[in-house]
Design an enzyme around this catalytic site. Structure first.
Site, PDB file in Angstrom:
ATOM      1  N   LYS A 197      13.346 -14.930 -10.499  1.00  0.00           N
ATOM      2  CA  LYS A 197      12.423 -14.021 -11.430  1.00  0.00           C
ATOM      3  C   LYS A 197      12.079 -14.739 -11.882  1.00  0.00           C
ATOM      4  O   LYS A 197      10.604 -13.762 -12.453  1.00  0.00           O
ATOM      5  CB  LYS A 197      13.982 -12.763 -12.070  1.00  0.00           C
ATOM      6  N   ASN A 250      -2.369   2.344   5.950  1.00  0.00           N
ATOM      7  CA  ASN A 250      -1.780   0.678   5.355  1.00  0.00           C
ATOM      8  C   ASN A 250      -1.167  -0.437   6.718  1.00  0.00           C
ATOM      9  O   ASN A 250      -1.149   0.200   7.503  1.00  0.00           O
ATOM     10  CB  ASN A 250      -0.254   1.232   4.735  1.00  0.00           C
ATOM     11  N   TRP A 264      -2.726  -3.083  -2.133  1.00  0.00           N
ATOM     12  CA  TRP A 264      -2.143  -4.353  -1.842  1.00  0.00           C
ATOM     13  C   TRP A 264      -2.861  -4.938  -0.880  1.00  0.00           C
ATOM     14  O   TRP A 264      -3.071  -4.612   0.599  1.00  0.00           O
ATOM     15  CB  TRP A 264      -0.546  -4.641  -1.204  1.00  0.00           C
ATOM     16  N   GLU A 291       8.455 -14.812 -10.319  1.00  0.00           N
ATOM     17  CA  GLU A 291       7.753 -13.472 -10.533  1.00  0.00           C
ATOM     18  C   GLU A 291       7.439 -12.809 -11.619  1.00  0.00           C
ATOM     19  O   GLU A 291       5.902 -12.854 -11.947  1.00  0.00           O
ATOM     20  CB  GLU A 291       8.752 -13.001  -9.446  1.00  0.00           C
ATOM     21  N   CYS A 313       0.722  -0.885  -0.055  1.00  0.00           N
ATOM     22  CA  CYS A 313      -0.457  -0.256  -0.002  1.00  0.00           C
ATOM     23  C   CYS A 313       1.095   1.614  -0.135  1.00  0.00           C
ATOM     24  O   CYS A 313       1.884   1.134   0.497  1.00  0.00           O
ATOM     25  CB  CYS A 313      -1.073   0.273   1.043  1.00  0.00           C
ATOM     26  N   LYS A 348       5.932  -4.101  -3.304  1.00  0.00           N
ATOM     27  CA  LYS A 348       7.423  -4.400  -3.268  1.00  0.00           C
ATOM     28  C   LYS A 348       7.552  -4.476  -2.001  1.00  0.00           C
ATOM     29  O   LYS A 348       8.583  -4.619  -1.784  1.00  0.00           O
ATOM     30  CB  LYS A 348       7.469  -2.983  -3.966  1.00  0.00           C
ATOM     31  N   GLU A 401      17.965 -18.042  -6.754  1.00  0.00           N
ATOM     32  CA  GLU A 401      17.335 -16.152  -7.660  1.00  0.00           C
ATOM     33  C   GLU A 401      16.910 -16.431  -8.754  1.00  0.00           C
ATOM     34  O   GLU A 401      15.847 -15.748  -9.506  1.00  0.00           O
ATOM     35  CB  GLU A 401      18.549 -15.315  -7.001  1.00  0.00           C
ATOM     36  N   ARG A 411       4.352   0.262  -4.948  1.00  0.00           N
ATOM     37  CA  ARG A 411       3.885  -0.581  -3.334  1.00  0.00           C
ATOM     38  C   ARG A 411       2.745  -1.610  -3.727  1.00  0.00           C
ATOM     39  O   ARG A 411       2.011  -2.064  -1.640  1.00  0.00           O
ATOM     40  CB  ARG A 411       3.950   0.518  -2.414  1.00  0.00           C
TER      41      ARG A 411
HETATM   42  C1  F6R Z   1      11.940 -10.584  -5.041  1.00  0.00           C
HETATM   43  C2  F6R Z   1      11.742  -9.707  -4.291  1.00  0.00           C
HETATM   44  C3  F6R Z   1      11.710  -9.973  -2.980  1.00  0.00           C
HETATM   45  C4  F6R Z   1      12.106  -9.052  -1.778  1.00  0.00           C
HETATM   46  C5  F6R Z   1      11.547  -9.599  -0.473  1.00  0.00           C
HETATM   47  C6  F6R Z   1      11.862  -8.632   0.645  1.00  0.00           C
HETATM   48  O1  F6R Z   1      11.882  -9.768  -6.453  1.00  0.00           O
HETATM   49  O2  F6R Z   1      11.938  -8.908  -4.397  1.00  0.00           O
HETATM   50  O3  F6R Z   1      11.556 -10.932  -2.573  1.00  0.00           O
HETATM   51  O4  F6R Z   1      13.304  -9.292  -2.056  1.00  0.00           O
HETATM   52  O5  F6R Z   1       9.993  -9.301  -0.629  1.00  0.00           O
HETATM   53  O6  F6R Z   1      11.973  -7.736   0.430  1.00  0.00           O
HETATM   54  P1  F6R Z   1      12.989  -6.294   1.636  1.00  0.00           P
HETATM   55  O7  F6R Z   1      14.443  -6.325   0.668  1.00  0.00           O
HETATM   56  O8  F6R Z   1      12.754  -5.167   0.556  1.00  0.00           O
HETATM   57  O9  F6R Z   1      13.051  -7.120   2.794  1.00  0.00           O
END
Ligand code: F6R
Length: 630
Positions: A503, A109, A83, A506, A2, A625, A499, A35
């Site tokens: 990717k 949020n 979200w 996702e 959010c 995000k 990883e 977000r």
């Molecule tokens: C995948 C991705 C997520 C973040 C995870 C942690 O592409 O972006 O898996 O890595 O949600 O987020 P942060 O790093 O913000 O704690």
């Protein structure tokens, strides 16, 4: 999770900011849409009334609605991009939610954990609800307190006092922003375990989930603490705790400019961010060592004696950030000889972990707001551990609550799927590992200097891969119909494989798995059938104890069973050619640093394949995000 924006400007005739609240809030939402993009909504205060519009789906739906049914000009407004947690992504569940007979609008949020109990209480008072959200309950509670307990009297603290009283009753995590028709020059906000920053302007003030919500207007920001309420008008920012006691925020300067949060000529933020990676690594390395190669991590304000006594490191992170931790584990253990565990933050505190004052917790988080990681860090602090945060977002909660922080300077990462933050996180974790090795005398200064010199060459090598990206892009496009892709790696190549798979899941919504190549024969090889695409991240054939020959055998094993093998190998590695349908070469580099290169083709592959399928690579479905709920 959010995005939230709030704005109050000053009217013409006094200092004229010439900003219409609607434009400021919409611009903020555009920047914060990463977000959450299940719905969006705006409320403005004008002529003693609240006017609002909200629409399910992306922000563009709200913009179309606003064109069809414009909102009046106003100097005070709030906006939300959602979200979904409580209630599906419908128009009805979109924020803002109204209360007090439509005079109060609220956005939120987080998750109100005791919403069911509060809802029953409010239903008992005759309140009617139009949505399934916990947010509407918070709005109704605030409205009820404002009208029935305080008598709607602005002199008695009005909306701010009502917010204090409401927050005293709310449990869970929340950022709340509210406006009221009877206080047209004010936005009141509250935060508990959920992000909120204030932007300071000239004759106008702003609120945002993060600074991108107002970066077009000001670079002066104020961090808020936990359990604080902030009341903004055009000329004032007043902060209190939930009981009305005055509190202070910490002002800081935002050191990135709005252009760095634009696409810069690339079709997507994600493509731009992949191309930002040479700079992300460079910036993260900058200014961290002196001419003699001695690391000087000034931000790491933990007593060196304490760091010397560390006997265990636990890295806490989620998703891509956890893979960065897994890569770093190999280097940290090798350089520092300190046992290092990597734990998914959400699993950590539920397994009764062994943590004490000799444990160093290293949390890795791009956003610095991931609730699972924040909670895990808090738990570790309670057990007496020292905590270091590796983070990309200045002023965010996790670094603020940690004993020390090492910022990655990747610049704003807008695409939901992480790319440049990942490489910057590995880089920062390596700096931390080298610093500990220097402090504890595990490595000679000359050795550290050499590793730093190798790290210094990484940006140019990433650039070399990017300059030759067409081959991997073509492969991505040609595989748009793939149903499943497997990724194999060993040693540091194992988290890279995971990883690469993440990717692809996702962005392209296809089944993908990353395996340790050595694990293949213990089960996953049963997945291999004719034509199954398998990426293999091959270690360098150079150096001691190289696993190269073993991984080449793994390639042969899957190929013999019909797999289509796609190999990422080091330049000059001729041995892999015979067993690979496609080979992508990366520049020579020491084994431990190779993930900073081998990840890049996998990112480009996922991006291109998803784009060929016509998907929105910046905002993949169901994701957001910054995961600010547990
Ligand atoms: C995948 C991705 C997520 C973040 C995870 C942690 O592409 O972006 O898996 O890595 O949600 O987020 P942060 O790093 O913000 O704690």
């Amino acid at each position: 999770m959010c995005g939230i924006v709030g704005y109050v400007g000053r009217s013409a005739g006094r200092v004229n900011t010439e900003h219409n609240a609607l434009d400021v809030v919409l611009e903020g939402l555009r920047r914060l849409e990463y977000r959450g993009y299940d719905s969006a909504g705006i409320a403005v205060v004008s002529d003693g009334a609240i006017s609002s519009r909200k629409k399910s789906g992306k922000l563009s739906n709200l913009v179309a609605e606003l064109e069809a049914r414009p909102l009046p000009e106003s100097l005070t407004g709030i906006g939300h991009t959602r979200w979904a947690t409580h209630g599906g992504p419908t128009d009805q569940n979109a924020h803002p939610h109204l209360a007090d007979g439509g005079k109060l609008a609220l956005i939120h949020n987080g998750i109100i954990e005791n919403f069911a109990e509060l809802k029953l209480e409010l239903l008992g008072k005759g309140v009617e609800f139009a949505s399934e959200t916990d947010t509407e309950v918070a709005a109704a509670l605030l409205g009820d307190i404002y009208r029935n307990r305080l008598g709607g009297d602005a002199a008695d603290g009005g909306l701010t006092r009502a917010m204090e009283l409401a927050c005293q009753r709310l449990e869970g995590a929340f950022t709340l922003l509210a406006v009221h028709a009877e206080q047209p020059d004010v936005v009141v906000a509250a935060r508990r375990n959920s992000p909120l920053v204030v932007g300071l302007g000239e004759g106008e003030n702003f609120l945002g989930s993060d600074v991108s919500g107002f970066i077009d207007y000001t670079r002066r920001a104020v961090e808020l603490g936990q359990d604080q309420i902030v009341t903004i008008t055009a000329d004032s920012v007043e902060i209190t705790d939930f009981y009305g006691a005055p509190a202070e925020g910490k002002e800081y300067h935002v050191n990135w400019d709005p252009a760095s949060a634009e696409k810069g000529g690339f079709p997507s933020f994600m493509e731009k961010e992949i191309h930002d990676q040479p700079d992300a690594v460079l910036q993260t390395l900058l200014g961290r060592s002196d001419v003699h190669g001695k690391l000087t991590l000034d931000e790491l304000r933990i007593d060196p004696a304490l760091l010397k006594s560390v006997d265990k490191i636990i890295v806490l992170a989620c998703g891509t950030s956890a893979y960065a931790g897994q890569v770093a584990k190999y280097a940290i253990e090798h350089w520092c000889r300190i046992p290092t565990e990597v734990e998914l933050s959400h699993e950590f505190r539920y397994r009764d972990p062994i943590v004490d004052e000799n444990t160093l917790i290293v949390s890795i988080s791009q956003s610095g707001e991931t609730m699972d990681t924040l909670m895990a860090v808090r738990y570790a602090k309670e057990q007496g551990a020292k905590t270091v945060s590796i983070c990309n977002t200045n002023g965010s909660t996790i670094p603020r609550e940690s004993d020390a922080v090492l910022y990655t300077h990747a610049g704003p990462e807008i695409a939901v799927a992480s790319t440049k933050a990942f490489l910057a996180q590995i880089t920062a974790a390596y700096l931390l590992g080298l610093y500990l090795a220097q402090l504890r005398g595990n490595k000679f200064q000359g050795e550290i200097k050499d590793i730093l010199a190798d790290l210094g060459k990484i940006p140019a090598k990433i650039q070399q891969i990017l300059d030759n990206e067409e081959q991997i892009k073509e492969l991505g496009r040609s595989m748009a119909d793939a149903k499943s892709v497997l990724f194999l790696g060993r040693h540091v190549g194992f988290p890279v494989a995971m990883e690469g798979a993440l990717k692809l899941k996702e962005l392209a919504y296809i089944h993908a798995e990353g395996f340790a190549a050595g694990e293949l024969k213990h089960g996953p090889i049963a997945l291999i059938e004719e034509g199954q695409p398998v990426f293999v991240v091959v270690p360098s054939p150079r150096g001691r104890d190289s696993l190269h020959a073993k991984v080449v055998s793994n390639i042969q094993e899957v190929r013999a069973r019909g797999a289509k093998t796609i190999v990422i190998a080091e330049e000059g590695d001729e041995a892999v050619k015979a067993y690979a349908e496609h080979v992508f070469y990366i520049p020579e580099t020491p084994t431990l640093l190779a993930p900073l290169l081998s990840t890049v083709p996998l990112q480009i592959f996922a991006l291109e394949l998803a784009s060929a399928k016509g998907y929105d690579v910046d905002q993949p479905r169901n994701l957001a995000k910054s995961v600010t709920v547990e």
